[in-house]
Design a protein around this motif. Sequence first.
Motif, PDB file in Angstrom:
ATOM      1  N   LYS A   3      56.528  12.075  85.624  1.00  0.00           N
ATOM      2  CA  LYS A   3      57.688  11.282  86.136  1.00  0.00           C
ATOM      3  C   LYS A   3      58.653  11.844  87.451  1.00  0.00           C
ATOM      4  O   LYS A   3      58.998  12.829  87.211  1.00  0.00           O
ATOM      5  N   VAL A   4      58.267  11.004  88.464  1.00  0.00           N
ATOM      6  CA  VAL A   4      59.232  11.473  89.625  1.00  0.00           C
ATOM      7  C   VAL A   4      60.191  10.385  89.720  1.00  0.00           C
ATOM      8  O   VAL A   4      60.203   9.262  89.769  1.00  0.00           O
ATOM      9  N   GLU A   5      61.525  10.635  89.939  1.00  0.00           N
ATOM     10  CA  GLU A   5      62.614  10.007  90.141  1.00  0.00           C
ATOM     11  C   GLU A   5      63.552  10.342  91.521  1.00  0.00           C
ATOM     12  O   GLU A   5      63.758  11.493  91.705  1.00  0.00           O
ATOM     13  N   HIS A   6      63.836   9.354  92.245  1.00  0.00           N
ATOM     14  CA  HIS A   6      64.649   9.517  93.288  1.00  0.00           C
ATOM     15  C   HIS A   6      64.244  10.359  94.487  1.00  0.00           C
ATOM     16  O   HIS A   6      65.230  11.028  95.207  1.00  0.00           O
ATOM     17  N   LEU A   7      62.819  10.641  94.546  1.00  0.00           N
ATOM     18  CA  LEU A   7      62.244  11.351  95.540  1.00  0.00           C
ATOM     19  C   LEU A   7      62.706  10.985  96.947  1.00  0.00           C
ATOM     20  O   LEU A   7      62.422   9.700  97.373  1.00  0.00           O
ATOM     21  N   THR A   8      63.423  11.941  97.734  1.00  0.00           N
ATOM     22  CA  THR A   8      63.900  11.638  98.992  1.00  0.00           C
ATOM     23  C   THR A   8      63.477  12.774  99.924  1.00  0.00           C
ATOM     24  O   THR A   8      63.754  14.006  99.519  1.00  0.00           O
ATOM     25  N   LYS A   9      62.862  12.411 101.075  1.00  0.00           N
ATOM     26  CA  LYS A   9      62.719  13.464 102.160  1.00  0.00           C
ATOM     27  C   LYS A   9      63.246  13.019 103.528  1.00  0.00           C
ATOM     28  O   LYS A   9      62.844  11.811 104.115  1.00  0.00           O
ATOM     29  N   PHE A  10      64.031  13.870 103.959  1.00  0.00           N
ATOM     30  CA  PHE A  10      64.559  13.482 105.429  1.00  0.00           C
ATOM     31  C   PHE A  10      63.644  14.497 106.590  1.00  0.00           C
ATOM     32  O   PHE A  10      63.122  15.477 106.259  1.00  0.00           O
ATOM     33  N   ILE A  11      63.850  13.681 107.680  1.00  0.00           N
ATOM     34  CA  ILE A  11      63.151  14.529 108.840  1.00  0.00           C
ATOM     35  C   ILE A  11      63.996  14.395 110.148  1.00  0.00           C
ATOM     36  O   ILE A  11      65.063  13.761 110.132  1.00  0.00           O
ATOM     37  N   GLY A  12      63.810  15.350 110.920  1.00  0.00           N
ATOM     38  CA  GLY A  12      64.866  15.215 112.387  1.00  0.00           C
ATOM     39  C   GLY A  12      66.177  15.777 111.969  1.00  0.00           C
ATOM     40  O   GLY A  12      66.669  16.090 110.871  1.00  0.00           O
ATOM     41  N   ILE A  13      67.041  16.037 113.260  1.00  0.00           N
ATOM     42  CA  ILE A  13      68.367  16.534 113.107  1.00  0.00           C
ATOM     43  C   ILE A  13      69.062  15.581 112.513  1.00  0.00           C
ATOM     44  O   ILE A  13      70.260  15.664 111.821  1.00  0.00           O
ATOM     45  N   ASP A  14      68.843  14.077 112.969  1.00  0.00           N
ATOM     46  CA  ASP A  14      69.579  13.443 112.259  1.00  0.00           C
ATOM     47  C   ASP A  14      69.281  12.596 110.917  1.00  0.00           C
ATOM     48  O   ASP A  14      69.911  11.790 110.415  1.00  0.00           O
ATOM     49  N   LYS A  15      68.472  13.538 110.212  1.00  0.00           N
ATOM     50  CA  LYS A  15      67.950  13.372 108.745  1.00  0.00           C
ATOM     51  C   LYS A  15      67.657  12.093 108.556  1.00  0.00           C
ATOM     52  O   LYS A  15      68.117  11.232 107.588  1.00  0.00           O
ATOM     53  N   GLN A  16      66.801  11.411 109.318  1.00  0.00           N
ATOM     54  CA  GLN A  16      66.090  10.084 108.875  1.00  0.00           C
ATOM     55  C   GLN A  16      65.174  10.365 107.703  1.00  0.00           C
ATOM     56  O   GLN A  16      64.341  11.313 107.650  1.00  0.00           O
ATOM     57  N   PRO A  17      65.454   9.336 106.667  1.00  0.00           N
ATOM     58  CA  PRO A  17      64.371   9.440 105.557  1.00  0.00           C
ATOM     59  C   PRO A  17      63.034   9.085 105.657  1.00  0.00           C
ATOM     60  O   PRO A  17      63.003   7.822 106.230  1.00  0.00           O
ATOM     61  N   ILE A  18      62.186   9.737 105.518  1.00  0.00           N
ATOM     62  CA  ILE A  18      60.639   9.424 105.692  1.00  0.00           C
ATOM     63  C   ILE A  18      60.295   9.041 104.202  1.00  0.00           C
ATOM     64  O   ILE A  18      59.223   8.309 104.074  1.00  0.00           O
ATOM     65  N   LEU A  19      60.829   9.501 103.202  1.00  0.00           N
ATOM     66  CA  LEU A  19      60.833   8.859 101.966  1.00  0.00           C
ATOM     67  C   LEU A  19      62.125   8.628 101.306  1.00  0.00           C
ATOM     68  O   LEU A  19      62.799   9.454 101.263  1.00  0.00           O
ATOM     69  N   HIS A  20      62.333   7.561 100.732  1.00  0.00           N
ATOM     70  CA  HIS A  20      63.751   7.092 100.336  1.00  0.00           C
ATOM     71  C   HIS A  20      63.545   6.557  98.745  1.00  0.00           C
ATOM     72  O   HIS A  20      62.992   5.411  98.580  1.00  0.00           O
ATOM     73  N   ASP A  21      64.206   7.356  97.924  1.00  0.00           N
ATOM     74  CA  ASP A  21      64.562   7.094  96.650  1.00  0.00           C
ATOM     75  C   ASP A  21      63.137   6.532  95.830  1.00  0.00           C
ATOM     76  O   ASP A  21      63.068   5.611  95.327  1.00  0.00           O
ATOM     77  N   VAL A  22      62.114   7.316  96.047  1.00  0.00           N
ATOM     78  CA  VAL A  22      60.963   7.186  95.477  1.00  0.00           C
ATOM     79  C   VAL A  22      60.566   7.327  93.987  1.00  0.00           C
ATOM     80  O   VAL A  22      61.155   8.302  93.462  1.00  0.00           O
ATOM     81  N   ASN A  23      60.492   6.417  93.150  1.00  0.00           N
ATOM     82  CA  ASN A  23      60.487   6.459  91.562  1.00  0.00           C
ATOM     83  C   ASN A  23      59.018   6.159  91.177  1.00  0.00           C
ATOM     84  O   ASN A  23      58.485   4.885  91.383  1.00  0.00           O
ATOM     85  N   ILE A  24      58.427   7.361  90.400  1.00  0.00           N
ATOM     86  CA  ILE A  24      56.938   6.868  89.919  1.00  0.00           C
ATOM     87  C   ILE A  24      56.685   7.419  88.738  1.00  0.00           C
ATOM     88  O   ILE A  24      57.202   8.433  88.340  1.00  0.00           O
ATOM     89  N   GLN A  25      55.882   6.648  87.855  1.00  0.00           N
ATOM     90  CA  GLN A  25      55.340   7.579  86.788  1.00  0.00           C
ATOM     91  C   GLN A  25      53.778   7.214  86.710  1.00  0.00           C
ATOM     92  O   GLN A  25      53.596   6.201  86.878  1.00  0.00           O
TER      93      GLN A  25
END
Length: 241
Positions: A3-25
Motif C-alpha cells: 500500500k502506497v499513499e500520498h507518494l510525492t516527489k519534487f524536482i528542481g529548485i522550485d520543487k515542481q512535483p514529478i509525482l503528485h499524491d500517488v496512491n496505489i495498492q
Amino acid sequence: MIKVEHLTKFIGIDKQPILHDVNIQFHKGEMITIVGGSGSGKSTLLRCLALRTKWDEGTFNVDGDDIFKRGISGKIKIKRQWAYLEQSPYFNLKRTALKNVLVGQSSQTPWWRMLTGMVRSDDYMGAMDVIESLGLLEKAHFKTSQLSGGERQRIAIARALVHGAQVILADEPVVGLDPKSIESVLELLRDLCKEERVTVLTVLPLELAERYGTRIIGLSNGKIVFDVKGRRLTHAEKNMI
C-alpha cells in the motif's frame, strides 16, 4: 498487500512535483503495467518504489510493515526482496551468464562474493534450475557479452529470482528488442505472476500493456489518471495520457 499513499516527489529548485499524491495498492501475483507519455513520472515511480529515489512525501506499507518507520531495516527488506530491472541491466560481461546470476547485485550479495565470485554448490544447482526454467540452460556457460538483448533480460530476471525477489520492477524491459524476444520476456514475466505469485510492475508501450497486463495504471503529469483491471482501455482513457 503493498500500500502506497500520498507518494510525492519534487524536482528542481522550485520543487515542481514529478509525482503528485500517488496512491496505489497491489497484491501478490499481479502484473501491473504502467503507461503514460514522456515525462509523466513512470520511471520515477518505479525508482521510488525500489527506494532508488528518495520520497518527499508519502507512506509505504508492505505486508503490514511501515517501511519508513522501520528505518534502515525496512529499506533493507525492500532492496533484498524487490528487484529493479533497468532497460539495460548491468552485468560483468566477462563473466558467464551463470556467474552473473549467482553473484547478483550489491544490494543482494555479500561484498566478498561480489569481489571473488565464489559460490556454494547448492547455490550453483539452484541457479541452474532457475536458468533452465527460463529456457536458457544451454547459454548458462556463455559469457554474458555473447548473449542477445532478450537473453540478457531473461538472465536479469533469473538473477532476481535466485536472490529471492518477490516483486519485480521493470522499467521498459523490452526497449530495442526484436518481436520474438519481446514476446519471450513478457510471457516469462506473466508466467511468473501466475505460477510463482511474483508481483510485477512494468513500464510498457500501450499496446503491450493491454496485451500482457492484468491491470493498467495510467500516469499523466505525475498523477494517476486511471487504474483499470481486466480489460482494454477505452478511447477516453487513452486520451487521458
